[in-house]
Design a protein around this motif. Structure first.
Motif, PDB file in Angstrom:
ATOM      1  N   GLU A  71      -4.732  -9.302  -6.129  1.00 38.46           N
ATOM      2  CA  GLU A  71      -3.751  -8.584  -5.725  1.00 38.46           C
ATOM      3  C   GLU A  71      -3.937  -7.017  -6.219  1.00 38.46           C
ATOM      4  OE1 GLU A  71       0.365 -10.639  -7.249  1.00 38.46           O
ATOM      5  OE2 GLU A  71      -1.202 -11.250  -8.491  1.00 38.46           O
ATOM      6  N   ARG A  72      -4.653  -6.739  -7.000  1.00 39.11           N
ATOM      7  CA  ARG A  72      -5.002  -5.497  -7.287  1.00 39.11           C
ATOM      8  C   ARG A  72      -5.617  -4.538  -6.004  1.00 39.11           C
ATOM      9  NH1 ARG A  72      -5.580  -3.646 -12.556  1.00 39.11           N
ATOM     10  NH2 ARG A  72      -4.093  -5.250 -12.880  1.00 39.11           N
ATOM     11  N   GLN A  73      -6.207  -5.407  -5.358  1.00 39.44           N
ATOM     12  CA  GLN A  73      -6.824  -4.743  -4.134  1.00 39.44           C
ATOM     13  C   GLN A  73      -5.947  -4.866  -2.804  1.00 39.44           C
ATOM     14  OE1 GLN A  73      -8.646  -2.562  -2.726  1.00 39.44           O
ATOM     15  NE2 GLN A  73     -10.783  -3.269  -3.067  1.00 39.44           N
ATOM     16  N   TRP A  74      -5.471  -6.180  -2.783  1.00 35.75           N
ATOM     17  CA  TRP A  74      -4.726  -6.295  -1.457  1.00 35.75           C
ATOM     18  C   TRP A  74      -3.293  -6.889  -1.654  1.00 35.75           C
ATOM     19  CZ3 TRP A  74      -7.459  -3.812   1.920  1.00 35.75           C
ATOM     20  CH2 TRP A  74      -9.103  -3.890   1.970  1.00 35.75           C
ATOM     21  N   THR A  75      -2.263  -6.027  -1.562  1.00 39.86           N
ATOM     22  CA  THR A  75      -0.961  -6.346  -1.976  1.00 39.86           C
ATOM     23  C   THR A  75      -0.601  -7.695  -0.968  1.00 39.86           C
ATOM     24  OG1 THR A  75      -0.240  -4.652  -3.108  1.00 39.86           O
ATOM     25  CG2 THR A  75       1.472  -5.854  -2.133  1.00 39.86           C
ATOM     26  N   TRP A  76      -1.032  -7.166   0.384  1.00 35.47           N
ATOM     27  CA  TRP A  76      -0.428  -8.097   1.559  1.00 35.47           C
ATOM     28  C   TRP A  76      -0.774  -9.484   1.470  1.00 35.47           C
ATOM     29  CZ3 TRP A  76      -3.133 -10.842   4.943  1.00 35.47           C
ATOM     30  CH2 TRP A  76      -4.668 -10.453   5.092  1.00 35.47           C
ATOM     31  N   MET A  77      -1.871  -9.650   0.845  1.00 30.93           N
ATOM     32  CA  MET A  77      -2.443 -11.069   0.753  1.00 30.93           C
ATOM     33  C   MET A  77      -1.423 -12.013   0.022  1.00 30.93           C
ATOM     34  SD  MET A  77      -6.499 -11.334   0.826  1.00 30.93           S
ATOM     35  CE  MET A  77      -6.456 -12.869   1.324  1.00 30.93           C
ATOM     36  N   ASP A  78      -0.562 -11.651  -0.968  1.00 33.16           N
ATOM     37  CA  ASP A  78       0.387 -12.502  -1.631  1.00 33.16           C
ATOM     38  C   ASP A  78       1.867 -12.082  -1.057  1.00 33.16           C
ATOM     39  OD1 ASP A  78       0.082 -10.039  -3.420  1.00 33.16           O
ATOM     40  OD2 ASP A  78       1.615 -11.040  -4.366  1.00 33.16           O
ATOM     41  N   GLU A  79       2.163 -10.721  -1.153  1.00 40.68           N
ATOM     42  CA  GLU A  79       3.399 -10.370  -0.620  1.00 40.68           C
ATOM     43  C   GLU A  79       3.726 -10.608   0.737  1.00 40.68           C
ATOM     44  OE1 GLU A  79       5.377  -9.923  -2.910  1.00 40.68           O
ATOM     45  OE2 GLU A  79       4.339  -9.037  -4.778  1.00 40.68           O
ATOM     46  N   GLY A  80       2.848 -10.255   1.462  1.00 38.61           N
ATOM     47  CA  GLY A  80       2.946 -10.439   3.100  1.00 38.61           C
ATOM     48  C   GLY A  80       3.161 -11.824   3.420  1.00 38.61           C
ATOM     49  N   LEU A  81       2.234 -12.747   3.005  1.00 38.46           N
ATOM     50  CA  LEU A  81       2.152 -14.311   3.239  1.00 38.46           C
ATOM     51  C   LEU A  81       3.379 -14.904   2.705  1.00 38.46           C
ATOM     52  CD1 LEU A  81      -0.528 -13.653   4.035  1.00 38.46           C
ATOM     53  CD2 LEU A  81      -1.506 -15.787   3.279  1.00 38.46           C
ATOM     54  N   ASN A  82       3.838 -14.548   1.593  1.00 36.90           N
ATOM     55  CA  ASN A  82       4.739 -14.828   0.721  1.00 36.90           C
ATOM     56  C   ASN A  82       6.084 -14.573   1.479  1.00 36.90           C
ATOM     57  OD1 ASN A  82       6.203 -16.337  -1.319  1.00 36.90           O
ATOM     58  ND2 ASN A  82       6.719 -14.440  -2.290  1.00 36.90           N
ATOM     59  N   SER A 127       8.258   2.974  14.181  1.00 33.41           N
ATOM     60  CA  SER A 127       8.449   4.014  15.203  1.00 33.41           C
ATOM     61  C   SER A 127       8.546   5.260  14.252  1.00 33.41           C
ATOM     62  CB  SER A 127       9.854   3.826  15.943  1.00 33.41           C
ATOM     63  OG  SER A 127      10.805   3.757  15.089  1.00 33.41           O
ATOM     64  N   GLY A 128       8.160   5.079  12.935  1.00 33.47           N
ATOM     65  CA  GLY A 128       8.117   6.189  12.165  1.00 33.47           C
ATOM     66  C   GLY A 128       7.110   7.169  12.607  1.00 33.47           C
ATOM     67  N   ASP A 129       7.260   8.416  11.758  1.00 28.20           N
ATOM     68  CA  ASP A 129       6.057   9.316  11.791  1.00 28.20           C
ATOM     69  C   ASP A 129       4.611   8.951  11.111  1.00 28.20           C
ATOM     70  OD1 ASP A 129       4.223  11.547  11.615  1.00 28.20           O
ATOM     71  OD2 ASP A 129       5.689  12.689  10.290  1.00 28.20           O
ATOM     72  N   LYS A 130       3.603   8.633  12.057  1.00 24.77           N
ATOM     73  CA  LYS A 130       2.477   8.204  11.698  1.00 24.77           C
ATOM     74  C   LYS A 130       1.844   8.886  10.498  1.00 24.77           C
ATOM     75  CE  LYS A 130       0.596   6.051  15.798  1.00 24.77           C
ATOM     76  NZ  LYS A 130      -0.528   5.682  16.506  1.00 24.77           N
ATOM     77  N   ALA A 131       2.293   9.991   9.970  1.00 21.11           N
ATOM     78  CA  ALA A 131       1.409  10.666   8.714  1.00 21.11           C
ATOM     79  C   ALA A 131       2.363   9.776   7.671  1.00 21.11           C
ATOM     80  CB  ALA A 131       1.893  12.073   8.523  1.00 21.11           C
ATOM     81  N   THR A 132       3.370   9.000   7.677  1.00 22.88           N
ATOM     82  CA  THR A 132       3.716   8.379   6.703  1.00 22.88           C
ATOM     83  C   THR A 132       3.390   6.760   6.731  1.00 22.88           C
ATOM     84  OG1 THR A 132       5.829   7.780   7.761  1.00 22.88           O
ATOM     85  CG2 THR A 132       5.837   9.973   6.764  1.00 22.88           C
ATOM     86  N   LEU A 133       2.495   6.445   7.408  1.00 21.81           N
ATOM     87  CA  LEU A 133       2.339   5.286   7.575  1.00 21.81           C
ATOM     88  C   LEU A 133       0.718   4.991   7.319  1.00 21.81           C
ATOM     89  CD1 LEU A 133       3.806   4.443  11.228  1.00 21.81           C
ATOM     90  CD2 LEU A 133       4.861   4.072   9.195  1.00 21.81           C
ATOM     91  N   ASP A 134       0.456   3.719   6.615  1.00 25.46           N
ATOM     92  CA  ASP A 134      -0.693   3.193   6.358  1.00 25.46           C
ATOM     93  C   ASP A 134      -1.145   1.970   6.939  1.00 25.46           C
ATOM     94  OD1 ASP A 134      -2.077   5.065   4.697  1.00 25.46           O
ATOM     95  OD2 ASP A 134      -0.764   4.429   3.076  1.00 25.46           O
ATOM     96  N   PRO A 135      -2.294   1.627   7.353  1.00 27.70           N
ATOM     97  CA  PRO A 135      -2.573   0.012   7.635  1.00 27.70           C
ATOM     98  C   PRO A 135      -2.267  -0.960   6.656  1.00 27.70           C
ATOM     99  CG  PRO A 135      -4.698   1.736   8.365  1.00 27.70           C
ATOM    100  CD  PRO A 135      -3.510   2.714   7.436  1.00 27.70           C
ATOM    101  N   ILE A 136      -2.169  -2.066   7.158  1.00 29.83           N
ATOM    102  CA  ILE A 136      -1.583  -2.906   6.221  1.00 29.83           C
ATOM    103  C   ILE A 136      -3.117  -3.215   5.188  1.00 29.83           C
ATOM    104  CG2 ILE A 136      -1.521  -5.445   5.813  1.00 29.83           C
ATOM    105  CD1 ILE A 136       0.245  -5.433   8.102  1.00 29.83           C
ATOM    106  N   MET A 137      -4.200  -3.101   5.875  1.00 29.45           N
ATOM    107  CA  MET A 137      -5.455  -3.140   5.086  1.00 29.45           C
ATOM    108  C   MET A 137      -5.688  -1.848   4.208  1.00 29.45           C
ATOM    109  SD  MET A 137      -6.849  -6.105   5.371  1.00 29.45           S
ATOM    110  CE  MET A 137      -8.598  -5.732   4.896  1.00 29.45           C
ATOM    111  N   THR A 138      -4.932  -1.566   3.354  1.00 23.81           N
ATOM    112  CA  THR A 138      -5.070  -0.411   2.465  1.00 23.81           C
ATOM    113  C   THR A 138      -4.872  -0.910   0.923  1.00 23.81           C
ATOM    114  OG1 THR A 138      -3.834   0.980   4.023  1.00 23.81           O
ATOM    115  CG2 THR A 138      -3.795   1.934   1.967  1.00 23.81           C
ATOM    116  N   ASN A 139      -5.645  -0.194  -0.004  1.00 27.90           N
ATOM    117  CA  ASN A 139      -5.601  -0.645  -1.154  1.00 27.90           C
ATOM    118  C   ASN A 139      -4.181  -0.577  -1.930  1.00 27.90           C
ATOM    119  OD1 ASN A 139      -5.794   0.604  -4.399  1.00 27.90           O
ATOM    120  ND2 ASN A 139      -7.051  -1.357  -4.280  1.00 27.90           N
ATOM    121  N   SER A 140      -3.830  -1.405  -2.611  1.00 26.31           N
ATOM    122  CA  SER A 140      -2.586  -1.366  -3.357  1.00 26.31           C
ATOM    123  C   SER A 140      -1.867  -0.274  -4.090  1.00 26.31           C
ATOM    124  CB  SER A 140      -2.240  -2.692  -4.213  1.00 26.31           C
ATOM    125  OG  SER A 140      -2.994  -3.904  -3.716  1.00 26.31           O
ATOM    126  N   GLU A 141      -2.888   0.661  -4.436  1.00 32.73           N
ATOM    127  CA  GLU A 141      -2.402   1.753  -5.276  1.00 32.73           C
ATOM    128  C   GLU A 141      -2.113   3.020  -4.114  1.00 32.73           C
ATOM    129  OE1 GLU A 141      -0.895   1.613  -7.967  1.00 32.73           O
ATOM    130  OE2 GLU A 141      -1.777   0.126  -8.938  1.00 32.73           O
TER     131      GLU A 141
END
Length: 779
Positions: free
Chosen positions: A435-446, A476-490
């Motif tokens: 979870e320290r690295q990939w939040t989506w692997m627990d939060e997203g799947l859960n 549909s938001g501004d891309k400057a405010t978006l990150d890929p899911i594959m982004t470190n949790s912090e």
């Protein structure tokens, strides 16, 4: 001549390399293998643990005492760490998560702020942490009575070993510590205490409360990313024996199974727990009257509760004299699991009605999609923490109003948060991702499984996350405010949308639209069962989903998990073709009807009244053969010519000609950039509808524009893309041909200055002849 040939060959190679480079960089179907770790003996190419897979183990024997006077804990732990790696270790790392509350921690020093406009005192206190003396005081680190050298680096502690810990060897050492407990309502945090001024009692929810081993694995070596608050935890499995000393009138809930039941519970409570195992609905173990009596005691005596938890990656507990306690047994496969809830009177009547049932719903549904819940208990505790998860126990926040009423959002908020936090037992407490690295692997799947579970609670359950249409505002938001899911949790922007909503929605789309339920459910269960009690990485999930389903999903992972492009597929044009039967009776009659149906132009309409007499009517001699000729009248010559044509056709061609099919060439454009299947609904002239589903591979040779021919027996009145809103298309205005206006609304309102009553309060007031009970905060 040789030089010329060599030059041409090299020129050809450079063109090929350039072309390949373009495909490599831009083609959305380019494979992702170069981004994923190379398969090896630890993790194979199928996404499963390899034949040499290993992971470390840490067993804990902990003694902890709670000081209810100054809200602190004193603890001593003995850790036995087993090195299952092929490496010799000269030092080990522990996590000191409570150091996040040190006023000098990176969490506070790196916190950024927006403009200070209006701020509550509570919010101000969250920024000003100097008064709270948070963080660990490490009293000693020893092995066999001898001190060990250690270095504390913020939320991490390195312990130097007296000699290298070789493969298959174990090392036993002890840590003694002290720390003050944070007031969760003031200092925040994932655990802490809540003070109730009315009865001068406290609920303690204890999380990250002891120094814990870091993970050493085949991917990162030691996982020593500092704890800053968002990125949760990477932990190894082990067995825990935990002795918790608290005031004697407290009730304690914890990870594991209570070992000294007869010493801490009354005979009545023990009997009720036994009855609850086979009860069809929750049974009260500690009633509200008993909890109210406990609130008044404030005993100075102590009592020690002893818990044993096997093969868990963490341990949490809660303690209070305010706790009401209910329980029921839930059949999960061949075993009975005790579902239990602990809550103060302030949480009634909401908690006694819904919490334990929500636990039961979670255990049965999640087990069906993954694996049978392996632990003996599952607990939900109400306190200061809005929602946080640990093995066998979770902390959840929603409560009713002081008058006992609640809004629908509070009711469903409680059910959903209990489902979500209990569901975390599966991800990451058993399928133990980093979870320290990939939040989506627990939060997203859960969150995805939470959505499936909520939908089985009642029809039209108001799930907040999971439906594709609900992710549209974010995507549909501004891309400057978006990150890929594959982004470190912090480093994630818009944490909830990115790590919870988007991956949950992506998996729902994958299940319903891309793969189908049968293929998806099989592959998802395979992933869960492969990685039970192990440490998966993202590529292990991606590879398993493809390997177990036989579906190439690299384009999907690239778009949804590695990119920020939205879904926006448009119908740019439709060209309608029909077959020319060459039958003059048919074709000329159709042409006549078409001409008769055409409206008169503005000029033609006005000419009917403005032109009093045409010249050919004034001078009839100007008329000739063509003034009376009707080209749409079928002549004998027309019939003879058609008959000769028809007689020359074979039977198959005659049948095709007679079918009178319609041919529609539809031009699609991928405006948003995210590749998705094309789902097209055709509404026919007679009002019937048909949905055609085309896999995403239609875009494989051109990611931007494609054309597709559709052949129908009936003429099409309306084309519509994504009619069921299952792909998260952000712009529905370009989904129709012919164009169709998409309804939207705006609201006229006056500024509200008074608190709005919830519907239960309104109904109560309407039915009450006397003055309604005041609502807290209304005066």
């Amino acid at each position: 001549m040789k030089k010329l040939i060599l030059y041409v060959a090299c020129f050809s190679c450079s063109i090929a390399a350039s072309a390949q480079g373009g495909i490599y960089n831009s083609n959305k179907f380019h494979q992702l293998e170069e981004l994923w770790p190379t398969p090896n003996g630890y993790r194979n190419g199928a996404g499963a643990p390899g034949h040499e897979y290993w992971q470390q183990r840490a067993n804990y024997d902990i003694k902890i005492e709670l000081n209810d006077e100054n809200q602190s804990v004193t603890g001593s732990e003995t850790i036995t760490y087993t090195n299952n790696s092929p490496d010799a270790l000269t030092y080990i790392w522990l996590q000191l998560d409570q150091n996040i509350f040190d006023p000098k921690s990176d969490t506070y020093s790196t916190q950024t702020n927006g403009p200070l406009k209006d701020m509550s005192f509570e919010a101000l206190n969250m920024f000003n942490q100097k008064e709270f003396k948070g963080g660990y005081t490490i009293k000693s680190v020893k092995t066999a009575g001898s001190d060990l050298n250690y270095t504390i680096n913020k939320t991490m502690m390195r312990v130097e070993l007296p000699q290298p810990l070789k493969p298959k060897q174990s090392f036993t050492f002890s840590v003694d510590w002290f720390n003050y407990i944070n007031n969760a309502k003031i200092n925040g945090g994932r655990g802490g205490y809540e003070y109730f001024a009315g009865d001068k009692n406290i609920i303690y929810e204890m999380a990250q409360w002891f120094p814990r081993m870091c993970v050493y694995d085949d991917v990162n070596g030691w996982q020593t990313k500092q704890y800053l608050g968002n990125g949760e935890f990477a932990l190894d499995f082990g067995d825990y024996k935990v002795s918790i000393t608290v005031p004697s009138d407290h009730i304690v809930a914890a990870t594991g199974t209570l070992q000294n039941t007869s010493q801490v519970l009354s005979k009545k409570q023990i009997d009720l727990l036994e009855q609850a195992k086979n009860a069809p609905k929750p049974i009260m173990i500690v009633s509200q009257d008993e909890a109210t009596a406990n609130e008044k005691n404030h005993s100075k005596n102590k009592k020690t509760w002893i818990f044993q938890a096997d093969n868990v990656r963490d341990f949490a507990w809660a303690s209070s004299r305010k706790f009401i306690w209910d329980a029921m047994g839930v059949q999960v496969g061949p075993k009975k699991v005790m579902a239990m809830s602990y809550y103060p009177k302030e949480a009634s009547p909401l908690w006694d009605k819904y919490s334990t049932h929500a636990i039961a719903q979670t255990l049965t549904t999640y087990s069906r999609y993954t694996f049978g819940y392996p632990y003996p208990t599952a607990i939900s505790v109400n306190g200061p923490i809005g929602g946080m998860e640990y093995p066998m126990i979770c902390f959840n926040g929603p409560r009713p109003e002081a008058d006992g009423t609640y809004a629908a959002s509070t009711k469903y908020g409680l059910i959903s948060v209990v489902i979500h936090e209990v569901g975390h037992n599966f991800f990451p407490m058993i399928v133990s991702s980093d979870e320290r690295q990939w939040t989506w692997m627990d939060e997203g799947l859960n969150t995805f499984l939470q959505y499936l579970t909520e939908q089985e609670w009642e029809e039209k359950y108001p799930s907040r996350r999971g439906e594709p249409r609900d992710i549209v505002p974010y995507m549909s938001g501004d891309k400057a405010t978006l990150d890929p899911i594959m982004t470190n949790s912090e480093s994630i922007l818009q944490f909830g949308n990115n790590a919870y909503s988007k991956p949950a929605t992506a998996l729902n789309i994958l299940r319903e639209t891309v793969m189908g339920r049968e293929l998806f459910d099989y592959a998802f269960k395979e992933y869960a069962q492969r990685w039970m009690f192990k440490h998966p990485q993202p590529a292990d999930f991606f590879r398993t989903m493809e390997d177990a389903s036989g579906v190439d999903l690299d384009w999907f992972w690239r778009g949804w998990f590695y990119g920020t492009d939205p879904v926006d597929i448009a119908i740019k044009n439709v060209t309608w073709y029909s077959t020319d039967t060459q039958n003059p009776e048919v074709e000329k009659n159709a042409k006549r009807k078409k001409l008769e149906a055409e409206p008169l132009s503005v000029s033609e309409q006005r000419n009917k009244t403005s032109i009093k007499q045409y010249r050919v009517d004034k001078f009839p001699e100007l008329k000739d053969f063509y003034n009376a000729y009707d080209p749409l009248v079928v002549s004998e010559s027309d019939r003879t010519k058609y008959q000769a044509y028809y007689n020359a056709l074979n039977d198959k061609d005659k049948k095709a000609l007679a079918a009178g099919l319609n041919y529609y060439l539809v031009d699609f454009e991928n405006v948003g950039g995210l590749i998705m299947p094309v789902i097209l609904q055709m509404e026919y002239a007679d009002g019937t509808k048909e949905i055609v589903r085309i896999p995403a591979e239609i875009w494989r040779k051109n990611n931007q524009k494609v054309a597709k021919l559709f052949i129908t027996e009936k003429p099409v009145k309306q084309f519509e893309l994504d009619p069921l809103q299952e792909t998260a298309d952000i712009d529905r205005s370009n989904n129709f041909f012919p164009y169709k206006a998409v309804e939207s609304k705006f609201q006229l309102f006056k500024q509200q200055h008074e608190q709005t009553l919830n519907p239960m309060q309104v109904e109560r007031n309407n039915n009450s002849a006397s003055t309604p009970t005041p609502v807290k905060g209304n005066n």
